[in-house]
Design a protein around this motif. Structure first.
Motif, PDB file in Angstrom:
ATOM      1  N   TRP A 137     -56.090  -9.077  52.813  1.00  0.00           N
ATOM      2  CA  TRP A 137     -55.939  -8.152  51.686  1.00  0.00           C
ATOM      3  C   TRP A 137     -55.293  -8.895  50.534  1.00  0.00           C
ATOM      4  CZ3 TRP A 137     -53.557  -3.634  55.002  1.00  0.00           C
ATOM      5  CH2 TRP A 137     -54.598  -3.006  55.684  1.00  0.00           C
ATOM      6  N   LEU A 138     -55.874  -8.788  49.367  1.00  0.00           N
ATOM      7  CA  LEU A 138     -55.328  -9.408  48.154  1.00  0.00           C
ATOM      8  C   LEU A 138     -54.577  -8.354  47.350  1.00  0.00           C
ATOM      9  CD1 LEU A 138     -57.694 -11.277  49.106  1.00  0.00           C
ATOM     10  CD2 LEU A 138     -57.957 -11.939  46.712  1.00  0.00           C
ATOM     11  N   TYR A 139     -53.350  -8.679  46.947  1.00  0.00           N
ATOM     12  CA  TYR A 139     -52.470  -7.745  46.255  1.00  0.00           C
ATOM     13  C   TYR A 139     -52.076  -8.299  44.879  1.00  0.00           C
ATOM     14  CZ  TYR A 139     -51.568  -5.109  50.594  1.00  0.00           C
ATOM     15  OH  TYR A 139     -51.681  -4.330  51.728  1.00  0.00           O
ATOM     16  N   ARG A 140     -51.756  -7.391  43.952  1.00  0.00           N
ATOM     17  CA  ARG A 140     -51.260  -7.792  42.638  1.00  0.00           C
ATOM     18  C   ARG A 140     -50.287  -6.739  42.110  1.00  0.00           C
ATOM     19  NH1 ARG A 140     -57.092  -6.993  39.596  1.00  0.00           N
ATOM     20  NH2 ARG A 140     -57.209  -4.709  39.810  1.00  0.00           N
ATOM     21  N   ARG A 141     -49.400  -7.199  41.226  1.00  0.00           N
ATOM     22  CA  ARG A 141     -48.433  -6.307  40.577  1.00  0.00           C
ATOM     23  C   ARG A 141     -48.122  -6.851  39.201  1.00  0.00           C
ATOM     24  NH1 ARG A 141     -43.018  -4.855  39.670  1.00  0.00           N
ATOM     25  NH2 ARG A 141     -42.132  -6.881  40.181  1.00  0.00           N
ATOM     26  N   ASP A 142     -48.139  -5.975  38.200  1.00  0.00           N
ATOM     27  CA  ASP A 142     -47.733  -6.389  36.861  1.00  0.00           C
ATOM     28  C   ASP A 142     -46.224  -6.580  36.826  1.00  0.00           C
ATOM     29  OD1 ASP A 142     -50.309  -6.281  35.928  1.00  0.00           O
ATOM     30  OD2 ASP A 142     -50.144  -4.253  35.147  1.00  0.00           O
ATOM     31  N   LEU A 143     -45.793  -7.650  36.171  1.00  0.00           N
ATOM     32  CA  LEU A 143     -44.376  -7.955  36.043  1.00  0.00           C
ATOM     33  C   LEU A 143     -43.849  -7.347  34.753  1.00  0.00           C
ATOM     34  CD1 LEU A 143     -44.458 -11.702  37.159  1.00  0.00           C
ATOM     35  CD2 LEU A 143     -43.838  -9.709  38.537  1.00  0.00           C
ATOM     36  N   ALA A 144     -42.774  -6.607  34.873  1.00  0.00           N
ATOM     37  CA  ALA A 144     -42.195  -5.948  33.678  1.00  0.00           C
ATOM     38  C   ALA A 144     -41.671  -7.007  32.723  1.00  0.00           C
ATOM     39  CB  ALA A 144     -41.082  -5.000  34.103  1.00  0.00           C
TER      40      ALA A 144
ATOM     41  N   PRO B 163     -52.775 -18.798  32.722  1.00  0.00           N
ATOM     42  CA  PRO B 163     -51.325 -18.930  32.566  1.00  0.00           C
ATOM     43  C   PRO B 163     -50.542 -17.640  32.662  1.00  0.00           C
ATOM     44  CG  PRO B 163     -52.420 -19.152  30.449  1.00  0.00           C
ATOM     45  CD  PRO B 163     -53.499 -19.127  31.479  1.00  0.00           C
ATOM     46  N   GLN B 164     -51.191 -16.499  32.670  1.00  0.00           N
ATOM     47  CA  GLN B 164     -50.454 -15.240  32.774  1.00  0.00           C
ATOM     48  C   GLN B 164     -50.386 -14.700  34.194  1.00  0.00           C
ATOM     49  OE1 GLN B 164     -52.511 -12.868  29.703  1.00  0.00           O
ATOM     50  NE2 GLN B 164     -50.634 -13.059  28.483  1.00  0.00           N
ATOM     51  N   VAL B 165     -51.046 -15.386  35.121  1.00  0.00           N
ATOM     52  CA  VAL B 165     -51.079 -14.931  36.511  1.00  0.00           C
ATOM     53  C   VAL B 165     -50.298 -15.901  37.388  1.00  0.00           C
ATOM     54  CG1 VAL B 165     -52.540 -14.444  38.504  1.00  0.00           C
ATOM     55  CG2 VAL B 165     -53.269 -13.736  36.220  1.00  0.00           C
ATOM     56  N   GLY B 166     -49.355 -15.368  38.139  1.00  0.00           N
ATOM     57  CA  GLY B 166     -48.614 -16.164  39.103  1.00  0.00           C
ATOM     58  C   GLY B 166     -49.000 -15.790  40.524  1.00  0.00           C
ATOM     59  N   HIS B 167     -48.847 -16.735  41.431  1.00  0.00           N
ATOM     60  CA  HIS B 167     -49.270 -16.526  42.817  1.00  0.00           C
ATOM     61  C   HIS B 167     -48.104 -16.750  43.766  1.00  0.00           C
ATOM     62  CE1 HIS B 167     -53.695 -16.496  42.071  1.00  0.00           C
ATOM     63  NE2 HIS B 167     -53.285 -17.106  40.971  1.00  0.00           N
ATOM     64  N   ILE B 168     -47.949 -15.855  44.706  1.00  0.00           N
ATOM     65  CA  ILE B 168     -47.045 -16.065  45.829  1.00  0.00           C
ATOM     66  C   ILE B 168     -47.895 -16.645  46.951  1.00  0.00           C
ATOM     67  CG2 ILE B 168     -45.491 -14.968  47.489  1.00  0.00           C
ATOM     68  CD1 ILE B 168     -44.852 -12.919  45.286  1.00  0.00           C
ATOM     69  N   ASP B 169     -47.750 -17.940  47.159  1.00  0.00           N
ATOM     70  CA  ASP B 169     -48.650 -18.684  48.040  1.00  0.00           C
ATOM     71  C   ASP B 169     -48.260 -18.611  49.506  1.00  0.00           C
ATOM     72  OD1 ASP B 169     -50.347 -19.858  45.939  1.00  0.00           O
ATOM     73  OD2 ASP B 169     -48.529 -20.918  45.359  1.00  0.00           O
ATOM     74  N   LEU B 170     -46.972 -18.512  49.774  1.00  0.00           N
ATOM     75  CA  LEU B 170     -46.507 -18.508  51.162  1.00  0.00           C
ATOM     76  C   LEU B 170     -45.171 -17.784  51.213  1.00  0.00           C
ATOM     77  CD1 LEU B 170     -46.608 -21.398  53.717  1.00  0.00           C
ATOM     78  CD2 LEU B 170     -44.441 -20.230  53.323  1.00  0.00           C
TER      79      LEU B 170
ATOM     80  N   GLY C 151     -43.765 -17.298  31.973  1.00  0.00           N
ATOM     81  CA  GLY C 151     -44.768 -16.599  31.184  1.00  0.00           C
ATOM     82  C   GLY C 151     -45.744 -15.742  31.944  1.00  0.00           C
ATOM     83  N   ALA C 152     -45.604 -15.638  33.252  1.00  0.00           N
ATOM     84  CA  ALA C 152     -46.530 -14.810  34.026  1.00  0.00           C
ATOM     85  C   ALA C 152     -46.284 -13.337  33.736  1.00  0.00           C
ATOM     86  CB  ALA C 152     -46.376 -15.083  35.507  1.00  0.00           C
ATOM     87  N   THR C 153     -47.351 -12.588  33.587  1.00  0.00           N
ATOM     88  CA  THR C 153     -47.251 -11.140  33.412  1.00  0.00           C
ATOM     89  C   THR C 153     -47.759 -10.392  34.640  1.00  0.00           C
ATOM     90  OG1 THR C 153     -49.428 -11.068  32.341  1.00  0.00           O
ATOM     91  CG2 THR C 153     -47.504 -11.340  30.910  1.00  0.00           C
ATOM     92  N   GLN C 154     -48.295 -11.124  35.605  1.00  0.00           N
ATOM     93  CA  GLN C 154     -48.759 -10.515  36.842  1.00  0.00           C
ATOM     94  C   GLN C 154     -48.493 -11.460  38.002  1.00  0.00           C
ATOM     95  OE1 GLN C 154     -53.123  -9.881  38.350  1.00  0.00           O
ATOM     96  NE2 GLN C 154     -52.598  -8.044  37.165  1.00  0.00           N
ATOM     97  N   ALA C 155     -48.077 -10.910  39.129  1.00  0.00           N
ATOM     98  CA  ALA C 155     -47.892 -11.686  40.362  1.00  0.00           C
ATOM     99  C   ALA C 155     -48.911 -11.220  41.386  1.00  0.00           C
ATOM    100  CB  ALA C 155     -46.486 -11.509  40.901  1.00  0.00           C
ATOM    101  N   ARG C 156     -49.408 -12.162  42.171  1.00  0.00           N
ATOM    102  CA  ARG C 156     -50.418 -11.844  43.167  1.00  0.00           C
ATOM    103  C   ARG C 156     -50.076 -12.459  44.523  1.00  0.00           C
ATOM    104  NH1 ARG C 156     -56.169 -12.907  39.910  1.00  0.00           N
ATOM    105  NH2 ARG C 156     -55.788 -11.367  38.255  1.00  0.00           N
ATOM    106  N   PHE C 157     -50.276 -11.679  45.569  1.00  0.00           N
ATOM    107  CA  PHE C 157     -50.383 -12.234  46.915  1.00  0.00           C
ATOM    108  C   PHE C 157     -51.864 -12.562  47.099  1.00  0.00           C
ATOM    109  CE2 PHE C 157     -46.357 -10.011  47.598  1.00  0.00           C
ATOM    110  CZ  PHE C 157     -45.674 -10.876  48.454  1.00  0.00           C
ATOM    111  N   ALA C 158     -52.277 -13.700  46.594  1.00  0.00           N
ATOM    112  CA  ALA C 158     -53.684 -14.098  46.632  1.00  0.00           C
ATOM    113  C   ALA C 158     -53.747 -15.604  46.487  1.00  0.00           C
ATOM    114  CB  ALA C 158     -54.480 -13.420  45.512  1.00  0.00           C
TER     115      ALA C 158
END
Length: 305
Positions: A298-305, A71-78, A106-113
């Protein structure tokens, strides 16, 4: 920017938004244009544990999701921007909008994954260089690499005599007969699909079970009424996978037979090649059907402030 969030059951955003999203994707995703609409439709019908959204403007679309299992990880799917709109900051605006949607839930991290099991790609295809540049300019870090293999579904010349004779590299009749003599039956799943899905869930995980349940084609092997192995295709449009063999059946050659039967289905459906997605065992697929490693993500991630 129109578009709305969706829960696990409601068919929201509206069909009109998804139709625009599919149109944008067809224009923008030059390496995936033929399946762009199917990708949007698949992302809009995820597993029950997922929240998702599509944020659509006339010139671009971003689809994002979150799963209860993480639940703390969000994904940018497209992410797709019409060619005529590129270079104007719309992609950046769409990513920021998706991040806000994820953060609000509630996501604390976003991923291009890829948010398996319902995903478009494992990450950013390196050929979409502008997308990788955008991710890095927004502070995303590259943390993993994944790859696909491509299987040629055509017939080809034999290597030995008679030289040049066409052969079907996906033929399985002889192997199916050999397995039958060993008491192993190979079948395509019909009404008993749920039994195969239960086998997948027991031996692997819920994500593979969802893919088996939603696959366009599912083949399996059994002995004395016990499922031993499975292979699926089309859960992610036009791709092969997943597949797996229980320890009790390893060494019988079941995996290669199920693989070729699935690829033959994909050829019958009009495909000239098949993508074997998110590959682990390169050697197996290379030897079984001559597949070659081709697409890199390539899989990417970034912590969300």
């Amino acid at each position: 920017m129109p578009g709305s969030a969706a829960g696990t059951a409601a068919p929201i955003p509206a069909a009109a938004d998804l139709a625009v999203a599919a149109e944008v994707a067809r224009e923008a995703l030059v390496f995936d244009a033929g399946e762009a609409a199917a990708l949007v439709a698949r992302l809009a019908a995820p597993p029950a544990d997922r929240r998702w959204t599509a944020l659509v403007s006339g010139g671009g679309v971003v689809m994002a999701s979150m799963s209860t299992r993480d639940p703390q990880v969000g994904h940018i799917d497209l992410l797709a921007v019409r060619p005529r709109e590129q270079g104007r900051g719309l992609g950046r605006e769409l990513v920021r909008a998706a991040e806000e949607w994820l953060r609000a839930r509630g996501a604390t991290q976003a991923r291009f994954a890829g948010n398996a099991p319902c995903y478009a790609w494992p990450g950013i295809d390196v050929r979409y260089t502008a997308a990788a540049c955008l991710a890095e300019s927004l502070g995303y870090e590259r943390y993993h690499v994944a790859w696909n293999m491509t299987a040629d579904l055509s017939t080809g010349p034999t290597a030995g005599p008679p030289a040049g004779q066409a052969t079907d590299r996906l033929a399985t009749d002889e192997d199916v007969a050999r397995l039958a003599r060993a008491g192993v039956d190979v079948r395509e799943a019909g009404p008993e699909r749920e039994r195969v899905v239960a086998f997948v869930r027991e031996h692997w995980n819920d994500r593979w079970a969802w893919e088996a349940a939603n696959a366009a084609g599912l083949h399996y092997a059994e002995r004395d009424g016990e499922v031993l192995a499975f292979a699926a295709w089309g859960a992610r449009p036009a791709w092969f996978g997943p597949m797996g063999t229980a320890p009790a059946a390893r060494g019988l050659g079941v995996g290669g037979v199920l693989l070729r039967r699935c690829l033959a289905d994909q050829r019958a459906a009009g495909q000239s090649t098949a993508q074997i997605g998110w590959v682990g065992p390169l050697r197996f697929y290379s030897r079984a059907v001559g597949a070659r490693a081709e697409r890199v993500f390539w899989l990417y991630r970034r912590d969300l402030a």
